[in-house]
Write an enzyme that holds these catalytic residues in place. Structure first.
Site, PDB file in Angstrom:
ATOM      1  N   LYS A 262      64.247   6.044 -21.218  1.00 28.57           N
ATOM      2  CA  LYS A 262      63.784   7.094 -22.136  1.00 28.57           C
ATOM      3  C   LYS A 262      63.499   6.477 -23.503  1.00 28.57           C
ATOM      4  O   LYS A 262      64.369   5.876 -24.115  1.00 28.57           O
ATOM      5  CB  LYS A 262      64.855   8.191 -22.272  1.00 28.57           C
ATOM      6  CG  LYS A 262      64.562   9.226 -23.375  1.00 28.57           C
ATOM      7  CD  LYS A 262      65.610  10.352 -23.413  1.00 28.57           C
ATOM      8  CE  LYS A 262      65.400  11.264 -24.623  1.00 28.57           C
ATOM      9  NZ  LYS A 262      66.418  12.330 -24.733  1.00 28.57           N
ATOM     10  N   ASP A 267      64.225  11.990 -32.153  1.00 26.42           N
ATOM     11  CA  ASP A 267      64.280  13.319 -31.552  1.00 26.42           C
ATOM     12  C   ASP A 267      64.687  14.356 -32.590  1.00 26.42           C
ATOM     13  O   ASP A 267      65.856  14.513 -32.915  1.00 26.42           O
ATOM     14  CB  ASP A 267      65.282  13.309 -30.383  1.00 26.42           C
ATOM     15  CG  ASP A 267      65.303  14.640 -29.640  1.00 26.42           C
ATOM     16  OD1 ASP A 267      64.436  15.498 -29.915  1.00 26.42           O
ATOM     17  OD2 ASP A 267      66.187  14.809 -28.768  1.00 26.42           O
ATOM     18  N   LYS A 274      66.477  20.628 -34.195  1.00 26.46           N
ATOM     19  CA  LYS A 274      67.918  20.357 -34.250  1.00 26.46           C
ATOM     20  C   LYS A 274      68.467  20.673 -35.637  1.00 26.46           C
ATOM     21  O   LYS A 274      67.725  20.710 -36.613  1.00 26.46           O
ATOM     22  CB  LYS A 274      68.169  18.866 -33.980  1.00 26.46           C
ATOM     23  CG  LYS A 274      68.050  18.434 -32.546  1.00 26.46           C
ATOM     24  CD  LYS A 274      68.388  16.944 -32.443  1.00 26.46           C
ATOM     25  CE  LYS A 274      68.163  16.402 -31.049  1.00 26.46           C
ATOM     26  NZ  LYS A 274      69.039  16.968 -30.029  1.00 26.46           N
ATOM     27  N   ASP A 285      67.479   7.694 -29.725  1.00 27.80           N
ATOM     28  CA  ASP A 285      67.029   8.370 -28.507  1.00 27.80           C
ATOM     29  C   ASP A 285      66.081   7.512 -27.646  1.00 27.80           C
ATOM     30  O   ASP A 285      65.568   7.976 -26.637  1.00 27.80           O
ATOM     31  CB  ASP A 285      66.389   9.721 -28.858  1.00 27.80           C
ATOM     32  CG  ASP A 285      66.685  10.789 -27.819  1.00 27.80           C
ATOM     33  OD1 ASP A 285      67.599  10.587 -27.010  1.00 27.80           O
ATOM     34  OD2 ASP A 285      65.971  11.813 -27.805  1.00 27.80           O
ATOM     35  N   ASP A 344      63.672  20.688 -27.212  1.00 22.54           N
ATOM     36  CA  ASP A 344      64.669  19.645 -27.458  1.00 22.54           C
ATOM     37  C   ASP A 344      65.159  19.012 -26.150  1.00 22.54           C
ATOM     38  O   ASP A 344      65.838  17.993 -26.162  1.00 22.54           O
ATOM     39  CB  ASP A 344      65.850  20.242 -28.246  1.00 22.54           C
ATOM     40  CG  ASP A 344      66.734  19.166 -28.858  1.00 22.54           C
ATOM     41  OD1 ASP A 344      66.311  17.995 -28.861  1.00 22.54           O
ATOM     42  OD2 ASP A 344      67.836  19.510 -29.331  1.00 22.54           O
ATOM     43  N   GLU A 346      63.493  17.247 -24.201  1.00 26.43           N
ATOM     44  CA  GLU A 346      62.217  16.532 -24.047  1.00 26.43           C
ATOM     45  C   GLU A 346      62.343  15.264 -23.202  1.00 26.43           C
ATOM     46  O   GLU A 346      61.363  14.820 -22.613  1.00 26.43           O
ATOM     47  CB  GLU A 346      61.660  16.163 -25.436  1.00 26.43           C
ATOM     48  CG  GLU A 346      62.239  14.892 -26.078  1.00 26.43           C
ATOM     49  CD  GLU A 346      63.742  14.939 -26.332  1.00 26.43           C
ATOM     50  OE1 GLU A 346      64.276  16.054 -26.445  1.00 26.43           O
ATOM     51  OE2 GLU A 346      64.375  13.885 -26.402  1.00 26.43           O
ATOM     52  N   ARG A 348      63.800  14.666 -20.330  1.00 25.61           N
ATOM     53  CA  ARG A 348      63.470  14.878 -18.919  1.00 25.61           C
ATOM     54  C   ARG A 348      61.967  15.077 -18.737  1.00 25.61           C
ATOM     55  O   ARG A 348      61.423  14.747 -17.681  1.00 25.61           O
ATOM     56  CB  ARG A 348      64.289  16.050 -18.364  1.00 25.61           C
ATOM     57  CG  ARG A 348      63.990  17.377 -19.002  1.00 25.61           C
ATOM     58  CD  ARG A 348      65.102  18.391 -18.782  1.00 25.61           C
ATOM     59  NE  ARG A 348      66.214  18.168 -19.703  1.00 25.61           N
ATOM     60  CZ  ARG A 348      67.319  18.908 -19.739  1.00 25.61           C
ATOM     61  NH1 ARG A 348      67.476  19.902 -18.896  1.00 25.61           N
ATOM     62  NH2 ARG A 348      68.281  18.642 -20.614  1.00 25.61           N
TER      63      ARG A 348
HETATM   64  N1  BES Z   1      68.467  13.337 -27.255  1.00 27.73           N
HETATM   65  C1  BES Z   1      69.177  14.509 -26.934  1.00 27.73           C
HETATM   66  C2  BES Z   1      70.533  14.229 -26.293  1.00 27.73           C
HETATM   67  C3  BES Z   1      71.557  13.497 -27.122  1.00 27.73           C
HETATM   68  C4  BES Z   1      72.588  14.183 -27.733  1.00 27.73           C
HETATM   69  C5  BES Z   1      71.523  12.126 -27.235  1.00 27.73           C
HETATM   70  C6  BES Z   1      73.543  13.494 -28.457  1.00 27.73           C
HETATM   71  C7  BES Z   1      72.473  11.429 -27.971  1.00 27.73           C
HETATM   72  C8  BES Z   1      73.493  12.134 -28.570  1.00 27.73           C
HETATM   73  C9  BES Z   1      68.375  15.366 -25.966  1.00 27.73           C
HETATM   74  O1  BES Z   1      66.995  15.249 -26.053  1.00 27.73           O
HETATM   75  C10 BES Z   1      68.713  16.772 -26.262  1.00 27.73           C
HETATM   76  O2  BES Z   1      68.479  17.193 -27.359  1.00 27.73           O
HETATM   77  N2  BES Z   1      69.273  17.478 -25.283  1.00 27.73           N
HETATM   78  C11 BES Z   1      69.666  18.830 -25.418  1.00 27.73           C
HETATM   79  C12 BES Z   1      69.268  19.542 -24.174  1.00 27.73           C
HETATM   80  C13 BES Z   1      69.395  21.039 -24.258  1.00 27.73           C
HETATM   81  C14 BES Z   1      68.404  21.604 -25.250  1.00 27.73           C
HETATM   82  C15 BES Z   1      69.164  21.621 -22.884  1.00 27.73           C
HETATM   83  C16 BES Z   1      71.175  18.869 -25.627  1.00 27.73           C
HETATM   84  O3  BES Z   1      71.870  18.092 -24.995  1.00 27.73           O
HETATM   85  O4  BES Z   1      71.625  19.669 -26.432  1.00 27.73           O
HETATM   86 ZN    ZN Z   2      66.295  13.426 -26.766  1.00 25.09          ZN
HETATM   87 ZN    ZN Z   3      66.137  16.518 -27.523  1.00 23.98          ZN
END
Ligand code: BES
Ligand code: ZN
Ligand code: ZN
Length: 492
Positions: A262, A267, A274, A285, A344, A346, A348
């Site tokens: 990834k 992000d 966020k 990220d 967010d 993104e 996947r």
């Molecule tokens: N990049 C984040 C996940 C992340 C969180 C990486 C903390 C490193 C540290 C990912 O893209 C994300 O924001 N995921 C969301 C998914 C949700 C919206 C379904 C999450 O985990 O909150």
């Molecule tokens: Zn992310």
């Molecule tokens: Zn994200």
């Protein structure tokens, strides 16, 4: 830092600092007895006074006052370990190098364990010692110039076998630059480390026999129908890139392994923006991408007997005027459609393209690494990465490689029970689950794109970026995944 191996008699060696790593059971062993005799009982007295029990992480520094040729003796506790658990050796070597730097010495001797087969410990110690030297000072105006250790000598005793020792040390030496590259890529500020930059770095570092890098710009990405990557990129001024790295040495039929990383260079969450605090570290990220690039950059030195293809979709995730919107639907190249309910989620979306593309070539195994979910961090914290997969043998191999390499992986279930959570009202699937088990529903989304090939997914959201200093890694990018991948590729 130069790392050497020499046969050494501890009580006779002339060095600025002599380090002995000691497990609990060796506290009364022959080596310490001999040293104690030379020190006229002062060592045992200090051990008693300090109540030093060789517990993991403990240490004892003794000035030898002319009774040994070395001015300082440092005992490092390794706990109740056997040599096949390499972590204490890795950590002890790192801590010893730190101590050496503090004492401003030029060279150090670390005694290898008094075992027959010391090669794995020697490799781990080399790695620990070298990793402890990592700094990211590029953007400091006066990064405190630390005095670097010049030579580290690993002292083997007559009991240990020399076979494989040099090879283990050399292997560790060749892996470390890959880890440092991954750390550098993560630590670089996000407005420098753009998709374009990542591609340039891949080209710059993935050179050497058997390696080839191909970079696709926006046009080619469109032509290849990488719709997830294009969708996420829409809110940004930066162009996306798709990086493909190939490694193949020698001719004849070889197993092919696909590595997918990834590469979200920042992000923000996109329109599903966020909170500021959660955005602070989101330059990390692209740590999955960094691990793939870092690992592949050292393949010419490791020379695994497999073909490796790295796939790195990369862009930032920003909420510009043409950004992807909640409610939008993406049609993927494998025919599946996905509704985006949270921009967010993104990672996947861009991994789906890469997995579907990789699957077309029918590799023997596909492994993706991604800072994918906060839910994984909630479940496993910062010491363990989550691993999922549709093939238990592959998952087991990776867990074992991780354990060997000092990266902990914990399997989470690819639970069919939650498949309904990613059903969409308008498309085949949606990019968020039902709120619970977020790491699993993210993995289930990816599973839709692997075409039933053996696949493992490493959620490295908790392990890619350290918020605490560690002897082997300062705060920031950890390079997590590089060692596991390299161990796995060398083992199959
Ligand atoms: N990049 C984040 C996940 C992340 C969180 C990486 C903390 C490193 C540290 C990912 O893209 C994300 O924001 N995921 C969301 C998914 C949700 C919206 C379904 C999450 O985990 O909150
Ligand atoms: Zn992310
Ligand atoms: Zn994200």
């Amino acid at each position: 830092m130069e790392v050497k191996i020499r046969e050494i008699i501890a009580e006779r060696v002339k060095t600025e600092l002599l380090v002995v790593v000691i497990t609990e059971d060796k506290l009364k062993g022959p080596l310490l007895r001999r040293l104690d005799r030379a020190l006229k009982g002062r060592l045992s007295a200090r051990i008693k006074k300090q109540n030093f029990c060789a517990g993991a992480g403990s240490s004892l520094l003794l000035p030898t006052q002319g009774m040994l040729p070395t001015p300082y003796l440092l005992l490092m506790g390794a706990g109740a370990t056997k040599t096949d658990d390499l972590f204490p050796w890795r950590r002890a070597a790192a801590a010893a190098v730190r101590e050496a730097t503090r004492l401003l010495v030029d060279e150090v001797v670390i005694m290898l364990p008094e075992e027959e087969n010391v090669a794995p410990a020697a490799g781990a110690m080399t790695e620990g010692a070298l990793l402890s030297g990592y700094r990211f000072n590029k953007h400091r105006t006066n990064g405190s110039p630390t005095k670097e250790l010049r030579t580290l000598t690993l002292g083997r005793t007559g009991r240990s076998r020399a076979v494989g020792l040099t090879a283990a040390v050399e292997k560790a030496k060749s892996i470390v630059p890959g880890i440092f590259l991954a750390r550098d890529l993560v630590n670089e500020p996000p407005s420098i480390a753009t998709a374009t930059y990542l591609a340039e770095q891949a080209k710059k570092h993935c050179r050497g026999p058997g390696l080839q890098v191909e970079v696709w710009g926006k046009r080619k990405i469109e032509a290849m129908k990488l719709t997830g990557l294009l969708a996420v990129n829409r809110g940004s001024q930066e162009e996306p890139r798709f990086i493909r790295i190939r490694y193949r040495a020698g001719s004849g039929p070889q197993k092919r392994v696909a590595l997918i990383g990834k590469g979200i260079t920042f992000d923000s969450g996109g329109l599903s923006l966020k909170q500021p605090r959660s955005m602070e570290t989101m330059k990390c990220d692209m740590a999955g991408a960094a691990a793939v690039i870092g690992a592949m950059s050292v393949l010419p030195a490791i020379k695994p007997g497999v073909e490796v293809v790295g796939y790195v979709p990369t862009t930032d995730n920003l909420p510009g005027g043409s950004a992807l919107k909640p409610g939008d639907v993406i049609r993927y190249l494998n025919g599946k459609t996905a509704e985006v309910l949270n921009t967010d989620a993104e990672g996947r979306l861009i991994l789906a393209d890469a997995l579907a593309l990789a699957a077309r070539d029918k590799p023997a195994a596909m492994i993706d690494l991604a800072t994918l979910t906060g839910a994984c961090v909630m479940a496993l914290g910062h010491a363990y990465a989550g691993i999922f997969g549709n093939n238990q043998e592959l998952v087991n191999q990776l867990i074992q490689s991780g354990a060997q390499a000092g990266e902990k992986l914990w399997q989470l279930p690819l639970a069919k029970e939650y498949r309904d959570d990613i059903k969409s009202n308008v498309a085949d699937i949606k990019n968020v689950g039902g709120g619970a088990a977020g790491a699993i529903t993210a993995a289930l989304f990816l599973h839709e794109f692997v075409a039933d090939l053996p696949w493992a997914h490493l959620d490295i959201a908790g392990t890619a970026f350290a918020s605490k200093d560690d002897p082997m890694c300062p705060k920031g990018g950890t390079g997590f995944g590089v060692r596991t991948l390299l161990d796995y590729l060398a083992a199959i």
